[in-house]
Design an enzyme around this catalytic site. Structure first.
Site, short mmCIF file in Angstrom:
data_model
loop_
_atom_site.label_atom_id
_atom_site.label_comp_id
_atom_site.label_asym_id
_atom_site.label_seq_id
_atom_site.Cartn_x
_atom_site.Cartn_y
_atom_site.Cartn_z
N SER A 71 -27.64 -37.48 -57.78
CA SER A 71 -26.22 -37.65 -58.40
C SER A 71 -25.96 -38.92 -59.00
O SER A 71 -26.21 -39.69 -58.26
CB SER A 71 -25.50 -37.22 -57.22
OG SER A 71 -23.96 -37.71 -57.53
N HIS A 89 -27.71 -33.97 -61.21
CA HIS A 89 -26.36 -33.85 -60.32
C HIS A 89 -25.23 -34.65 -61.25
O HIS A 89 -25.44 -35.69 -61.13
CB HIS A 89 -26.52 -33.83 -59.11
CG HIS A 89 -25.29 -33.16 -58.18
ND1 HIS A 89 -25.26 -32.09 -58.09
CD2 HIS A 89 -24.16 -33.78 -58.02
CE1 HIS A 89 -24.01 -31.52 -57.18
NE2 HIS A 89 -23.52 -32.87 -57.28
N ASP A 114 -21.42 -35.20 -60.87
CA ASP A 114 -20.23 -35.22 -60.15
C ASP A 114 -18.91 -35.46 -61.05
O ASP A 114 -18.93 -36.58 -61.20
CB ASP A 114 -20.15 -36.17 -58.61
CG ASP A 114 -20.97 -35.46 -57.90
OD1 ASP A 114 -21.20 -34.33 -57.52
OD2 ASP A 114 -21.90 -36.34 -57.29
N MET A 118 -14.96 -35.57 -61.02
CA MET A 118 -13.90 -35.74 -60.22
C MET A 118 -12.75 -36.03 -61.03
O MET A 118 -12.84 -36.83 -62.19
CB MET A 118 -14.13 -36.96 -59.21
CG MET A 118 -15.52 -36.63 -58.51
SD MET A 118 -15.49 -37.86 -57.27
CE MET A 118 -16.95 -37.62 -56.56
N HIS A 154 -21.18 -30.30 -61.13
CA HIS A 154 -20.59 -29.99 -59.95
C HIS A 154 -19.06 -30.48 -60.30
O HIS A 154 -18.70 -31.58 -60.39
CB HIS A 154 -21.07 -30.64 -58.74
CG HIS A 154 -20.17 -30.78 -57.54
ND1 HIS A 154 -20.53 -31.55 -56.36
CD2 HIS A 154 -19.09 -29.72 -57.17
CE1 HIS A 154 -19.77 -30.94 -55.43
NE2 HIS A 154 -18.94 -30.24 -55.63
N MET A 199 -15.41 -30.84 -59.47
CA MET A 199 -14.56 -31.32 -58.04
C MET A 199 -13.03 -31.42 -59.01
O MET A 199 -12.60 -32.67 -58.96
CB MET A 199 -14.96 -32.37 -57.37
CG MET A 199 -15.87 -32.19 -56.38
SD MET A 199 -16.80 -33.53 -56.05
CE MET A 199 -18.12 -33.66 -57.49
N MET A 210 -20.84 -28.43 -49.46
CA MET A 210 -20.49 -29.78 -49.26
C MET A 210 -20.67 -30.44 -47.74
O MET A 210 -20.08 -29.75 -47.07
CB MET A 210 -18.93 -30.09 -49.70
CG MET A 210 -18.65 -30.19 -51.25
SD MET A 210 -19.67 -31.32 -52.10
CE MET A 210 -19.42 -33.02 -51.28
N ASP A 225 -24.95 -31.02 -50.42
CA ASP A 225 -24.34 -32.41 -51.07
C ASP A 225 -23.45 -33.06 -50.20
O ASP A 225 -22.44 -32.95 -49.53
CB ASP A 225 -23.47 -31.77 -52.16
CG ASP A 225 -23.17 -32.78 -53.25
OD1 ASP A 225 -23.31 -33.92 -52.79
OD2 ASP A 225 -22.59 -32.56 -54.03
N GLY A 243 -27.46 -39.01 -53.77
CA GLY A 243 -26.70 -40.00 -54.44
C GLY A 243 -27.22 -41.25 -53.94
O GLY A 243 -28.21 -41.77 -54.69
C1 DX5 Z 1 -19.55 -36.43 -53.18
C2 DX5 Z 1 -20.35 -35.86 -54.30
C3 DX5 Z 1 -21.66 -35.81 -54.12
C4 DX5 Z 1 -22.20 -37.40 -53.55
C5 DX5 Z 1 -23.27 -37.67 -52.70
O1 DX5 Z 1 -18.04 -36.09 -53.49
O2 DX5 Z 1 -20.29 -34.60 -54.50
O3 DX5 Z 1 -22.75 -35.45 -55.11
O4 DX5 Z 1 -22.73 -38.03 -55.00
O5 DX5 Z 1 -23.55 -38.88 -52.54
P1 DX5 Z 1 -24.36 -39.28 -51.27
O6 DX5 Z 1 -25.70 -38.71 -51.33
O7 DX5 Z 1 -24.53 -40.89 -51.42
O8 DX5 Z 1 -23.77 -38.58 -50.01
ZN ZN Z 2 -21.96 -33.09 -56.02
#
Ligand code: DX5
Ligand code: ZN
Length: 222
Positions: free
Chosen positions: A11, A36, A38, A40, A69, A71, A140, A178, A200
């Site tokens: 990610s 990946h 993310d 947001m 992804h 969010m 999640m 995730d 991540g």
């Molecule tokens: C969290 C994200 C994840 C995040 C995971 O809201 O959707 O994709 O980057 O990060 P780690 O692996 O550090 O938990």
């Molecule tokens: Zn994610």
């Protein structure tokens, strides 16, 4: 069925945003399978990241599938733009929509793979009516918004449930986990039935991301 091949999806939330092109190249070089992304919006989750232009700009740094992804609230308004920007998988949150089936059809109608994600407080059976249409279910394993959190163990029971339903009904969706995935938790997620590990901090903060991936992919329960 327990997956015989585990995929990893680093990610870019944990990447260095000032060197995004190089960070994308690092994913491919280190043996990652998907990129990946993310997304947001500061509303669905208390953090802000990227829009479609980021996907468009970084797309040329890798031929790997881009796993977006969302969010965000109102994912329907964003699907087309991320599809045009080069996303391969588009995953939205069940909690963000009323007409999830319509959003799935919209994504598939654009020739993209459709995924739905659920936060830790949403039970997996809420996806029951949609599973036959899905390419991906993203469980999640932390409350979304930030990298570097600890996996919530009860979320893996949802992975187990989804894997069981998939076997019983012959569905073909992949199960992604995730949040908080590392060398300790990856084997637990894989044993529960996960196919895709989103990484991540375990990838981007590691001095040796290649070995990190190799170690996690070596964990197979077949
Ligand atoms: C969290 C994200 C994840 C995040 C995971 O809201 O959707 O994709 O980057 O990060 P780690 O692996 O550090 O938990
Ligand atoms: Zn994610």
């Amino acid at each position: 069925m327990i997956s015989s091949r585990i995929l990893t999806a680093p990610s870019i939330l944990s990447a260095d945003f000032s060197r995004m092109g190089e960070e994308i190249e690092k994913i491919e070089r280190s043996g990652g399978d998907w990129v990946h992304v993310d997304v947001m919006d500061g509303c669905f989750v208390p953090n802000l990241t990227f829009g479609p232009k980021m996907v468009e700009d970084i797309r040329k740094y890798s031929t790997l599938p881009f796993d977006v992804h969302l969010m965000t609230v109102n994912p329907d308004q964003l699907v087309q733009r991320f599809a045009e920007a080069g996303a391969d998988y588009i995953t939205f949150h069940l909690e963000a929509v009323i007409h999830a089936h319509r959003t799935v059809m919209q994504i598939k109608g654009m020739g993209k793979k459709a995924g739905i994600s659920i936060v830790p407080s949403t039970p997996a059976f809420m996806l029951q009516e949609l599973l036959s249409e899905l390419d991906l279910v993203l469980v999640m394993t932390v409350n979304p918004g930030f990298g570097g959190q600890k996996l919530i163990p009860s979320c893996l029971e949802k992975v187990r449930y989804l894997n069981q339903v998939r076997q019983e009904r012959g569905h073909r969706f992949l199960i992604a986990v995730d949040g908080g995935i590392n060398q300790l938790t990856a084997p637990q997620a894989i044993e529960a039935g996960a196919d895709v590990l989103v990484l991540g901090s375990a990838f981007f903060l590691s001095p040796d991301p290649r070995s990190e991936i190799a170690a996690m992919k070596g964990t197979k329960f077949v």
